[in-house]
Design a protein around this motif. Structure first.
Motif, PDB file in Angstrom:
ATOM      1  N   LYS A 138       0.703  -1.106  -0.086  1.00  0.00           N
ATOM      2  CA  LYS A 138      -0.035  -0.131  -0.006  1.00  0.00           C
ATOM      3  C   LYS A 138       0.821   1.120   0.217  1.00  0.00           C
ATOM      4  O   LYS A 138       0.513   2.237  -0.647  1.00  0.00           O
ATOM      5  N   LEU A 139       1.912   1.395   0.673  1.00  0.00           N
ATOM      6  CA  LEU A 139       3.028   2.224   0.628  1.00  0.00           C
ATOM      7  C   LEU A 139       3.288   2.653  -0.391  1.00  0.00           C
ATOM      8  O   LEU A 139       3.678   3.740  -0.987  1.00  0.00           O
ATOM      9  N   ARG A 140       4.009   1.530  -1.172  1.00  0.00           N
ATOM     10  CA  ARG A 140       4.446   1.549  -2.534  1.00  0.00           C
ATOM     11  C   ARG A 140       3.578   2.187  -3.447  1.00  0.00           C
ATOM     12  O   ARG A 140       3.871   2.825  -4.480  1.00  0.00           O
ATOM     13  N   THR A 141       2.239   1.947  -3.373  1.00  0.00           N
ATOM     14  CA  THR A 141       1.410   2.307  -4.309  1.00  0.00           C
ATOM     15  C   THR A 141       1.146   3.903  -4.116  1.00  0.00           C
ATOM     16  O   THR A 141       1.106   4.639  -5.062  1.00  0.00           O
ATOM     17  N   LEU A 142       1.186   4.143  -3.027  1.00  0.00           N
ATOM     18  CA  LEU A 142       1.003   5.699  -2.580  1.00  0.00           C
ATOM     19  C   LEU A 142       2.043   6.461  -3.116  1.00  0.00           C
ATOM     20  O   LEU A 142       1.869   7.477  -3.735  1.00  0.00           O
ATOM     21  N   LEU A 143       3.379   5.908  -3.003  1.00  0.00           N
ATOM     22  CA  LEU A 143       4.531   6.742  -3.591  1.00  0.00           C
ATOM     23  C   LEU A 143       4.869   6.522  -5.013  1.00  0.00           C
ATOM     24  O   LEU A 143       5.699   7.153  -5.449  1.00  0.00           O
ATOM     25  N   SER A 144       4.053   5.833  -5.620  1.00  0.00           N
ATOM     26  CA  SER A 144       4.145   5.709  -7.120  1.00  0.00           C
ATOM     27  C   SER A 144       3.029   6.405  -7.811  1.00  0.00           C
ATOM     28  O   SER A 144       2.677   6.388  -9.054  1.00  0.00           O
ATOM     29  N   GLY A 145       2.287   7.198  -6.987  1.00  0.00           N
ATOM     30  CA  GLY A 145       1.061   7.746  -7.891  1.00  0.00           C
ATOM     31  C   GLY A 145       1.449   9.184  -8.411  1.00  0.00           C
ATOM     32  O   GLY A 145       2.796   9.514  -8.389  1.00  0.00           O
ATOM     33  N   PRO A 146       0.494   9.704  -9.300  1.00  0.00           N
ATOM     34  CA  PRO A 146       0.944  10.841 -10.054  1.00  0.00           C
ATOM     35  C   PRO A 146       1.357  12.053  -9.506  1.00  0.00           C
ATOM     36  O   PRO A 146       2.007  12.992 -10.062  1.00  0.00           O
ATOM     37  N   GLU A 147       0.773  12.199  -8.257  1.00  0.00           N
ATOM     38  CA  GLU A 147       1.039  13.495  -7.275  1.00  0.00           C
ATOM     39  C   GLU A 147       1.666  12.800  -5.992  1.00  0.00           C
ATOM     40  O   GLU A 147       1.553  11.619  -5.549  1.00  0.00           O
ATOM     41  N   GLY A 179       9.021  16.049  -8.915  1.00  0.00           N
ATOM     42  CA  GLY A 179       8.970  14.659  -9.038  1.00  0.00           C
ATOM     43  C   GLY A 179       9.024  14.203  -7.721  1.00  0.00           C
ATOM     44  O   GLY A 179       9.554  12.798  -7.361  1.00  0.00           O
ATOM     45  N   ILE A 180       8.756  14.826  -6.463  1.00  0.00           N
ATOM     46  CA  ILE A 180       8.664  14.274  -4.971  1.00  0.00           C
ATOM     47  C   ILE A 180       7.660  13.189  -5.147  1.00  0.00           C
ATOM     48  O   ILE A 180       6.524  13.473  -5.508  1.00  0.00           O
ATOM     49  N   SER A 181       7.852  12.168  -4.653  1.00  0.00           N
ATOM     50  CA  SER A 181       7.130  11.086  -4.325  1.00  0.00           C
ATOM     51  C   SER A 181       6.329  11.055  -3.069  1.00  0.00           C
ATOM     52  O   SER A 181       4.889  10.578  -2.998  1.00  0.00           O
ATOM     53  N   GLY A 182       6.536  11.557  -2.250  1.00  0.00           N
ATOM     54  CA  GLY A 182       6.077  11.775  -0.660  1.00  0.00           C
ATOM     55  C   GLY A 182       6.259  13.058   0.060  1.00  0.00           C
ATOM     56  O   GLY A 182       7.671  13.251  -0.004  1.00  0.00           O
ATOM     57  N   VAL A 183       5.359  13.720   0.652  1.00  0.00           N
ATOM     58  CA  VAL A 183       5.664  14.776   1.519  1.00  0.00           C
ATOM     59  C   VAL A 183       5.422  14.253   3.021  1.00  0.00           C
ATOM     60  O   VAL A 183       3.984  14.006   3.337  1.00  0.00           O
ATOM     61  N   ILE A 184       6.133  14.525   3.667  1.00  0.00           N
ATOM     62  CA  ILE A 184       5.968  14.138   5.049  1.00  0.00           C
ATOM     63  C   ILE A 184       5.715  15.240   5.967  1.00  0.00           C
ATOM     64  O   ILE A 184       6.539  16.115   6.178  1.00  0.00           O
ATOM     65  N   TRP A 185       4.197  15.444   6.718  1.00  0.00           N
ATOM     66  CA  TRP A 185       4.166  16.471   7.567  1.00  0.00           C
ATOM     67  C   TRP A 185       4.333  15.928   8.865  1.00  0.00           C
ATOM     68  O   TRP A 185       3.613  15.269   9.724  1.00  0.00           O
ATOM     69  N   ALA A 186       5.593  15.709   9.187  1.00  0.00           N
ATOM     70  CA  ALA A 186       6.218  15.107  10.233  1.00  0.00           C
ATOM     71  C   ALA A 186       5.787  15.469  11.612  1.00  0.00           C
ATOM     72  O   ALA A 186       5.920  14.423  12.720  1.00  0.00           O
ATOM     73  N   ASN A 187       5.485  16.620  12.000  1.00  0.00           N
ATOM     74  CA  ASN A 187       5.399  17.022  13.435  1.00  0.00           C
ATOM     75  C   ASN A 187       4.382  17.741  13.847  1.00  0.00           C
ATOM     76  O   ASN A 187       4.408  18.538  14.955  1.00  0.00           O
ATOM     77  N   GLN A 188       3.578  18.413  12.969  1.00  0.00           N
ATOM     78  CA  GLN A 188       2.636  19.406  12.922  1.00  0.00           C
ATOM     79  C   GLN A 188       1.594  18.970  14.143  1.00  0.00           C
ATOM     80  O   GLN A 188       1.021  20.074  14.803  1.00  0.00           O
ATOM     81  N   SER A 189       0.984  17.690  13.895  1.00  0.00           N
ATOM     82  CA  SER A 189       0.025  17.380  15.024  1.00  0.00           C
ATOM     83  C   SER A 189       0.455  17.498  16.354  1.00  0.00           C
ATOM     84  O   SER A 189      -0.138  18.015  17.332  1.00  0.00           O
ATOM     85  N   MET A 190       1.729  17.009  16.658  1.00  0.00           N
ATOM     86  CA  MET A 190       2.542  17.152  17.834  1.00  0.00           C
ATOM     87  C   MET A 190       2.485  18.485  18.443  1.00  0.00           C
ATOM     88  O   MET A 190       2.260  18.927  19.632  1.00  0.00           O
ATOM     89  N   ARG A 191       3.122  19.331  17.684  1.00  0.00           N
ATOM     90  CA  ARG A 191       3.193  20.751  18.048  1.00  0.00           C
ATOM     91  C   ARG A 191       1.800  21.339  18.055  1.00  0.00           C
ATOM     92  O   ARG A 191       1.685  22.348  19.035  1.00  0.00           O
TER      93      ARG A 191
END
Length: 312
Positions: free
Chosen positions: A23-32, A243-255
Motif C-alpha cells: 500500500k505504501l509503495r502504491t502511494l509513493l508511485s502515484g501521479p501526485e 518529481g517528489i513522491s512523498g511529502v511528510i508533515w512530520a510534527n505538526q500534530s504534536m506541535r
C-alpha cells in the motif's frame, strides 16, 4: 501441484497485494506526491485517518516528545515500537516508521526493522548519522556514519524481512550536516545500490532550493521523500514538478497538541472552565472518534443474544 498448494499460492499473492508495504509503495508511485501525516499515538493516528490522509509517518521526535523525553535516543526502541503498534492499529493506514539511526549497528537496525514489520508497519526509514543521534533541527554537531557502514545496515534490514514489499527508506543527512550536495548525491546512490527502496532527502533551509537542486541531479533513480518542516510555504504543485513522491508533515500534530494543551492549562488556571469548554472537543466528539457508539451497540447485542439463559 496440489489443491492445497494452489490455495496457499493464491492466498500469499492476495496477502502481498494487500500488505502495508504494498500500500505504501502504491502511494509513493502515484501521479501526485503522497501526503503522509505525522502521528505519535493512537489518537493522532485516528484523527489523521478521519481527516483523509492515506498514510502516516510514525515520528521518532513526536513519539519521544509524547513520552516526555528528547529526540536524542533517550527513549528505547522498544518504547517507540510500543507506541508505533498503537499508531498502526488505530488508523488502519500504511505507516512509515522513523527508525532514527537504527539504534546502534546493523544488528539492532535489523532487529528493529523486523519488529516493525511484525507489528504491521509498512516501512522503516533509517538516517545516516551516528548513534546516539541529535534531532536534525538542533545545533550543528551532526556526525554522518561511514557510507559503507550505513549500506551494511540497509542490506541487513532488507535480509531480515519476511515480505519484500516492506520498504526500507534511506534518509540522507548530508545537507543537514553541511557536507554538501555532492556528498548527498554520493550517499544516496550508494544507498540505492545497497537496496534502499526510496531516498528521504532532508534539508532545514527556509526555501526549497537545496531540495530542488538535489531532485534535479537525482533524476528519479528512486522515489524521493521530503519533510518540508522549514520550507512549508512551498506550493504542493512545486513538489510535484520536482518529481517528489512523498511529502511528510512530520510534527505538526504534536506541535498543535503542545499549543492547545498549554493554552487550556493556562486558561483553566487564569480564566476558569467557562472560557475553556467552548474551545475544546466535546465528550461526544471524542466518543464518536473512538467508536463508543459501536461498543454500546455490541454490548446490547451480546446481552440479548443469550438472554434466555438469564443471569444464573
Amino acid at each position: 501441484m496440489t489443491t492445497t498448494g494452489s490455495r496457499q499460492l493464491r492466498w500469499s499473492a492476495t496477502e502481498a497485494e494487500a500488505s502495508p508495504g504494498a500500500k505504501l509503495r502504491t502511494l509513493l508511485s502515484g501521479p501526485e506526491p503522497a501526503l503522509l501525516m505525522g502521528a505519535h499515538d493512537g489518537l493522532s493516528a485516528r484523527i489523521a485517518a478521519e481527516s483523509g490522509f492515506s498514510g502516516l509517518w510514525a515520528s521518532g521526535f513526536c513519539i519521544s516528545t509524547a513520552l516526555g523525553v528528547r529526540d536524542s535516543d533517550e527513549a528505547s526502541w522498544t518504547d517507540l515500537l510500543g507506541m508505533i503498534a498503537r499508531v498502526v492499529e488505530a488508523a488502519g493506514l500504511p505507516v512509515l516508521v522513523d527508525g532514527d539511526t537504527g539504534y546502534g549497528n546493523f544488528n539492532t537496525a535489523r532487529l528493529f526493522t523486523a519488529h516493525a514489520e511484525r507489528i504491521g508497519a509498512a516501512g522503516v526509514c533509517l538516517e545516516d548519522k551516528v548513534f546516539p543521534k541529535m534531532n536534525s533541527f538542533v545545533g550543528d554537531a551532526h556526525v554522518l556514519a561511514p557510507i559503507g557502514e550505513f549500506c551494511g545496515k540497509i542490506t541487513a534490514c532488507r535480509e531480515a524481512l519476511s515480505n519484500p514489499d516492506f520498504m526500507v527508506v534511506a534518509r540522507v543527512e548530508a545537507l543537514i550536516a553541511g557536507a554538501g550536495m555532492a556528498e548527498a548525491l554520493r550517499r544516496a546512490e550508494a544507498y540505492r545500490q545497497a537496496g534502499a527502496d526510496a531516498i528521504f532527502i532532508h534539508s532545514r533551509q527556509p526555501t526549497i532550493k537545496e531540495i530542488a537542486e538535489f531532485a534535479g541531479k537525482w533524476e528519479g533513480r528512486l522515489p524521493l521523500v521530503i519533510a518540508p518542516t522549514t520550507y512549508h510555504s512551498t506550493p504542493m504543485a512545486e513538489f510535484a514538478e520536482l518529481g517528489i513522491s512523498g511529502v511528510i508533515w512530520a510534527n505538526q500534530s504534536m506541535r498543535a497538541a503542545v499549543t492547545a494543551m498549554r493554552q487550556t492549562c493556562r486558561s483553566l488556571l487564569t480564566e476558569g472552565p467557562e472560557d475553556v469548554e467552548p474551545a475544546i472537543a466535546s465528550l461526544n466528539e471524542v466518543f464518536t472518534l473512538m467508536g463508543y457508539q459501536k461498543l454500546a451497540a455490541d454490548e446490547e447485542r451480546y446481552a440479548k443474544l443469550h438472554s434466555d439463559w438469564g443471569n444464573s
